[in-house]
Scaffold this active site. Structure first.
Site, PDB file in Angstrom:
ATOM      1  N   ARG A  72      36.520  23.184  38.201  1.00  0.00           N
ATOM      2  CA  ARG A  72      38.029  23.576  38.331  1.00  0.00           C
ATOM      3  C   ARG A  72      38.677  22.987  39.549  1.00  0.00           C
ATOM      4  O   ARG A  72      38.007  22.684  40.481  1.00  0.00           O
ATOM      5  CB  ARG A  72      38.038  25.082  38.435  1.00  0.00           C
TER       6      ARG A  72
ATOM      7  N   ARG B 165      44.264  16.151  41.533  1.00  0.00           N
ATOM      8  CA  ARG B 165      43.478  16.015  40.085  1.00  0.00           C
ATOM      9  C   ARG B 165      42.627  14.819  40.262  1.00  0.00           C
ATOM     10  O   ARG B 165      41.316  14.796  39.767  1.00  0.00           O
ATOM     11  CB  ARG B 165      44.462  15.854  39.040  1.00  0.00           C
TER      12      ARG B 165
ATOM     13  N   ASN C  43      41.097  18.144  33.955  1.00  0.00           N
ATOM     14  CA  ASN C  43      41.610  17.151  35.017  1.00  0.00           C
ATOM     15  C   ASN C  43      40.858  16.115  35.588  1.00  0.00           C
ATOM     16  O   ASN C  43      39.671  16.572  35.751  1.00  0.00           O
ATOM     17  CB  ASN C  43      42.673  18.049  35.815  1.00  0.00           C
TER      18      ASN C  43
ATOM     19  N   HIS D 115      49.863  12.655  34.704  1.00  0.00           N
ATOM     20  CA  HIS D 115      49.853  13.987  34.788  1.00  0.00           C
ATOM     21  C   HIS D 115      49.614  14.608  36.212  1.00  0.00           C
ATOM     22  O   HIS D 115      48.369  14.773  36.511  1.00  0.00           O
ATOM     23  CB  HIS D 115      49.203  14.820  33.733  1.00  0.00           C
TER      24      HIS D 115
ATOM     25  N   THR E 241      45.579  27.701  37.010  1.00  0.00           N
ATOM     26  CA  THR E 241      46.624  27.716  35.847  1.00  0.00           C
ATOM     27  C   THR E 241      46.131  28.069  34.838  1.00  0.00           C
ATOM     28  O   THR E 241      44.936  27.472  34.219  1.00  0.00           O
ATOM     29  CB  THR E 241      47.529  26.420  36.011  1.00  0.00           C
TER      30      THR E 241
END
Length: 332
Positions: free
Chosen positions: A99, A106, A138, A193, A248
């Site tokens: 995480r 990221r 990610n 992203h 998230t």
């Protein structure tokens, strides 16, 4: 002596046991389970399989969903640590990974999650050689490249959730500024992203009216309304949410489900997802970045060739360089 079931039900034919719309989600953390509940509520799968190494949590999540079966139309929910449970999946969604921590980019996650992918992808492909793979973990662009390499699948069948969520955030914030629902606000974010994503201000429009025609300075430093802050908010929003709640989940779950619908229903909708961009916009390396892609039953079937202005193209190339500088150092 006959059982109650035998007295009640007489079998007429043997049914085909292979699911037609089976989805596997690898990783039952906050993101994986948000994807699961959204997919179930949208009735996109006839079978949902969950895979994780945390066996007790995995069983608990499966049971919790199974007990809600009355309220959705997915007939079979299974789970397991062994990837045999994922066999014959049409689509495999990978959310597993370390995480992202508060304040952590990221890209800093990358090598930790590369090692995790090495333990996942060969087993997935062994049991579902014809699947499409949607990568959510990610840093998604680099990990989509890694999964493509590890899987041996065509690049068209391996894609990342990419900037689909960034673009959704972008449209929401534009709508907030204008007092218009986000579905009526059109705008795209491409590239990474993450921190080097590229807002395409030249294409932002409402009802076909390009905002740049109303103010040519829109999105620049000279813009008196400071529209560029919207993109800044998009980039910073995940960090803010992680700071506030630790992770998230809901928006990415909804975004992934949006992509799943396009694939399993063969809708051929256009989404900004992470795909191979080598040969586009002067990029020479095997890099995965988000550009508008047509998504259907075969994965990424087409790309939309956007006319980027010189500033946008330079930023897109910079985004590619940012990822390549990390990607070229990877060991897997």
């Amino acid at each position: 002596m006959s059982t109650v079931k035998e007295k009640l039900i007489e079998n007429l034919i043997e049914e085909d046991k292979i699911s037609q719309r089976k989805i596997t989600i690898v990783g039952t953390g906050a993101v994986g389970m948000a994807c699961a509940i959204c997919i179930l509520l949208k009735d996109l799968a006839d079978e949902l399989a969950l895979v994780d190494v945390a066996v007790d949590k995995l069983k608990g999540e499966m049971m919790d969903l199974q007990h809600g079966s009355l309220f959705f139309n997915t007939s079979k929910i299974t789970s397991g640590k062994d990837y045999s449970v994922s066999a014959n999946s049409k689509l495999v969604i990978v959310t597993a990974g370390a995480r992202q921590q508060e304040g952590e980019s990221r890209l800093a996650l990358v090598q930790r999650n590369v090692n995790i992918m090495k333990s996942i992808i060969p087993a997935v492909v062994q049991h579902s050689p014809d699947c499409k793979m949607l990568i959510v973990s990610n840093p998604v662009d680099i990990l989509t490249y890694v999964v493509w390499k590890l899987s041996g699948l065509p690049a068209t069948r391996v894609f990342g959730s990419g900037c689909n969520l960034d673009s959704a955030r972008f449209r929401y914030l534009i709508g907030e500024k204008l007092g218009v629902h986000p579905t009526s606000c059109h705008g795209w974010i491409i590239g990474e992203h993450g921190d080097s994503s590229v807002p395409l201000w030249s294409g932002v429009n409402v009802a076909g009216v390009a905002l740049k025609t109303l103010d040519p300075k829109l999105g620049t430093d000279a813009d008196k309304d400071q529209w560029k802050n919207i993109h800044k908010q998009v980039v910073e929003s995940a960090y803010e949410i992680i700071k506030l709640k630790g992770y998230t989940s809901w928006a990415i779950g909804l975004s992934v489900t949006d992509l799943v619908g396009s694939v399993l229903k063969n809708l051929r909708r256009v989404h900004p997802v992470s795909t191979m961009v080598k040969g586009l916009y002067g990029i020479k390396e095997e890099i995965f970045l988000s550009i508008p892609c047509v998504l259907g039953q075969n994965g990424v079937s087409d790309i939309v060739k956007i006319n980027l202005n010189s500033d946008e193209e330079a930023l897109f190339k910079k985004s590619a360089d940012t990822l390549w500088n990390v990607q070229k150092e990877l060991v897997f």
